[in-house]
Design a protein around this motif. Structure first.
Motif, PDB file in Angstrom:
ATOM      1  N   VAL A  97      -0.543  -2.550  -0.903  1.00 13.27           N
ATOM      2  CA  VAL A  97      -1.138  -3.274  -2.029  1.00 13.27           C
ATOM      3  C   VAL A  97      -2.463  -2.624  -2.415  1.00 13.27           C
ATOM      4  O   VAL A  97      -3.321  -2.406  -1.557  1.00 13.27           O
ATOM      5  N   VAL A  98      -2.622  -2.313  -3.703  1.00 11.76           N
ATOM      6  CA  VAL A  98      -3.882  -1.803  -4.242  1.00 11.76           C
ATOM      7  C   VAL A  98      -4.528  -2.918  -5.058  1.00 11.76           C
ATOM      8  O   VAL A  98      -3.899  -3.471  -5.973  1.00 11.76           O
TER       9      VAL A  98
ATOM     10  N   GLY B  23      -0.145  -7.298   8.997  1.00 12.33           N
ATOM     11  CA  GLY B  23       0.892  -6.315   8.739  1.00 12.33           C
ATOM     12  C   GLY B  23       0.917  -5.749   7.336  1.00 12.33           C
ATOM     13  O   GLY B  23       1.740  -4.870   7.024  1.00 12.33           O
ATOM     14  N   VAL B  24       0.042  -6.214   6.465  1.00  6.62           N
ATOM     15  CA  VAL B  24      -0.020  -5.700   5.089  1.00  6.62           C
ATOM     16  C   VAL B  24      -1.240  -4.799   4.961  1.00  6.62           C
ATOM     17  O   VAL B  24      -2.361  -5.186   5.309  1.00  6.62           O
ATOM     18  N   LYS B  25      -1.022  -3.590   4.438  1.00  6.17           N
ATOM     19  CA  LYS B  25      -2.106  -2.647   4.229  1.00  6.17           C
ATOM     20  C   LYS B  25      -2.629  -2.756   2.798  1.00  6.17           C
ATOM     21  O   LYS B  25      -1.881  -2.543   1.842  1.00  6.17           O
ATOM     22  N   PHE B  26      -3.914  -3.113   2.687  1.00  3.81           N
ATOM     23  CA  PHE B  26      -4.565  -3.244   1.386  1.00  3.81           C
ATOM     24  C   PHE B  26      -5.509  -2.071   1.167  1.00  3.81           C
ATOM     25  O   PHE B  26      -6.206  -1.644   2.100  1.00  3.81           O
ATOM     26  N   LEU B  27      -5.568  -1.572  -0.063  1.00  4.37           N
ATOM     27  CA  LEU B  27      -6.588  -0.610  -0.470  1.00  4.37           C
ATOM     28  C   LEU B  27      -7.462  -1.278  -1.517  1.00  4.37           C
ATOM     29  O   LEU B  27      -6.966  -1.694  -2.576  1.00  4.37           O
ATOM     30  N   LEU B  28      -8.767  -1.384  -1.224  1.00  3.15           N
ATOM     31  CA  LEU B  28      -9.716  -1.976  -2.155  1.00  3.15           C
ATOM     32  C   LEU B  28     -10.388  -0.873  -2.946  1.00  3.15           C
ATOM     33  O   LEU B  28     -11.006   0.029  -2.375  1.00  3.15           O
ATOM     34  N   VAL B  29     -10.258  -0.928  -4.264  1.00  2.00           N
ATOM     35  CA  VAL B  29     -10.909   0.044  -5.148  1.00  2.00           C
ATOM     36  C   VAL B  29     -11.566  -0.737  -6.285  1.00  2.00           C
ATOM     37  O   VAL B  29     -11.252  -1.905  -6.513  1.00  2.00           O
TER      38      VAL B  29
ATOM     39  N   PHE C 105       0.843 -13.697  -4.753  1.00  2.00           N
ATOM     40  CA  PHE C 105      -0.369 -13.462  -5.538  1.00  2.00           C
ATOM     41  C   PHE C 105      -0.521 -14.538  -6.610  1.00  2.00           C
ATOM     42  O   PHE C 105       0.446 -14.887  -7.291  1.00  2.00           O
ATOM     43  N   GLU C 106      -1.745 -15.013  -6.767  1.00  2.00           N
ATOM     44  CA  GLU C 106      -2.033 -15.999  -7.812  1.00  2.00           C
ATOM     45  C   GLU C 106      -3.397 -15.707  -8.424  1.00  2.00           C
ATOM     46  O   GLU C 106      -4.419 -15.755  -7.735  1.00  2.00           O
ATOM     47  N   HIS C 107      -3.417 -15.406  -9.725  1.00  2.00           N
ATOM     48  CA  HIS C 107      -4.687 -15.347 -10.447  1.00  2.00           C
ATOM     49  C   HIS C 107      -5.147 -16.775 -10.702  1.00  2.00           C
ATOM     50  O   HIS C 107      -4.410 -17.584 -11.265  1.00  2.00           O
ATOM     51  N   ARG C 108      -6.369 -17.055 -10.296  1.00  6.43           N
ATOM     52  CA  ARG C 108      -6.909 -18.388 -10.511  1.00  6.43           C
ATOM     53  C   ARG C 108      -8.046 -18.317 -11.540  1.00  6.43           C
ATOM     54  O   ARG C 108      -8.926 -17.466 -11.446  1.00  6.43           O
TER      55      ARG C 108
ATOM     56  N   PRO D 140       8.200   1.464  -8.844  1.00  8.50           N
ATOM     57  CA  PRO D 140       9.542   1.756  -8.329  1.00  8.50           C
ATOM     58  C   PRO D 140       9.571   2.066  -6.831  1.00  8.50           C
ATOM     59  O   PRO D 140      10.577   1.813  -6.171  1.00  8.50           O
ATOM     60  N   ASN D 141       8.463   2.597  -6.299  1.00  7.74           N
ATOM     61  CA  ASN D 141       8.426   2.889  -4.864  1.00  7.74           C
ATOM     62  C   ASN D 141       7.776   1.753  -4.057  1.00  7.74           C
ATOM     63  O   ASN D 141       7.274   1.953  -2.959  1.00  7.74           O
ATOM     64  N   LYS D 142       7.824   0.552  -4.652  1.00  8.42           N
ATOM     65  CA  LYS D 142       7.453  -0.689  -3.962  1.00  8.42           C
ATOM     66  C   LYS D 142       5.976  -0.782  -3.585  1.00  8.42           C
ATOM     67  O   LYS D 142       5.610  -1.380  -2.576  1.00  8.42           O
ATOM     68  N   LYS D 143       5.126  -0.203  -4.421  1.00  7.22           N
ATOM     69  CA  LYS D 143       3.690  -0.413  -4.304  1.00  7.22           C
ATOM     70  C   LYS D 143       3.283  -1.551  -5.255  1.00  7.22           C
ATOM     71  O   LYS D 143       3.755  -1.606  -6.396  1.00  7.22           O
ATOM     72  N   THR D 144       2.428  -2.425  -4.783  1.00  8.89           N
ATOM     73  CA  THR D 144       1.920  -3.506  -5.621  1.00  8.89           C
ATOM     74  C   THR D 144       0.488  -3.178  -6.023  1.00  8.89           C
ATOM     75  O   THR D 144      -0.334  -2.818  -5.183  1.00  8.89           O
TER      76      THR D 144
END
Length: 247
Positions: free
Chosen positions: A158-159, A121-127, A208-211, A173-177
């Protein structure tokens, strides 16, 4: 579901192996790769070969970085243009273009520039760089107004990006991560550990966690020094004590 997102491997197979071990320990089911597989690293050919074996696997999603296309489309004109801005990187590019064979270059050339993926259910954009350009910086101090301009017409929730080698994250502000996942092979954090992003997706929400992963920097640096193109020693030193991204 747990997803690992890696970027900017830059031929550092030693770092990649350490990160992959951590990804397995964390129980990640999928891996997103945001490009820059080979350039200016210790083992460009072996690193590209590793990713080529993953092509077509459903657990791996891969896109192209800006340096991947530079290697695939190498020319004397490209070398001269880069040399005027970053002479050592130009020498690395020239040597990488000689090192990789036509099959490896075709792999890099034919990777998608961007990729949209939906998981639970989460849409990701990979760039690689930004949604606008694969060499545009998203940095910890990027102004929110500038970031919002980059996200015009982006439908994803999520980008995920790389390119700058500096991990960071934003909520607009428009809830994009937007999350920069850092670098596996050429980290530029104050303590130069390999970095990747772990995402836990549950009920349409993401954690989200940076490892940050220790690897044998000295071993990787020694291999890079032995590549013996002009500036390889400087690049090797930067794996141990990074100061600038381009030189």
């Amino acid at each position: 579901m747990k997803i690992a997102v890696i970027s900017d491997i830059h031929g550092n197979l030693t770092a990649l192996d350490a990160v992959l071990d951590d990804i397995q320990t964390q129980g990640c089911e999928k891996v997103f790769v945001l490009g820059d597989y080979a350039m200016a690293g210790p083992r460009p050919s072996e690193t590209v070969n590793w990713f080529m074996k993953k092509l077509g696997e459903t657990s791996f999603k891969m896109i192209q970085g800006n340096t991947d296309l530079m290697i695939a489309d190498y020319s004397d004109e490209l070398y001269d243009n880069l040399k005027s801005k970053a002479p050592i990187m130009a020498e690395a590019l020239k040597d990488d273009a000689k090192t990789l064979n036509i099959i490896q270059k075709d792999f890099l050339k034919n990777l998608p520039i961007q990729l949209q993926v939906e998981e639970e259910g989460v849409k990701f954009l990979l760039v690689h760089g930004s949604p606008r350009k694969n060499n545009e910086d998203i940095l910890p101090d990027t102004p929110m107004k500038e970031l919002e301009k980059m996200l015009i017409n982006v439908e994803a929730n999520v980008v995920l990006c790389g390119h700058t080698h500096l991990p960071c994250g934003f909520q607009t502000p428009n809830k994009k991560t937007v999350v920069n996942v850092g670098s596996v092979g050429r980290p530029f954090t104050s303590e130069p550990k390999s970095c990747y992003l772990k995402i836990t997706v549950e009920n349409g929400e993401c954690l989200f966690e940076h490892r940050f992963v220790e690897y044998d920097k000295e071993k990787a640096a020694e291999v890079l020094r032995k590549r013996n193109f002009r500036g390889s020693e400087k690049l090797a030193d930067m794996l141990i004590n990074p100061t600038v991204r381009h030189f």
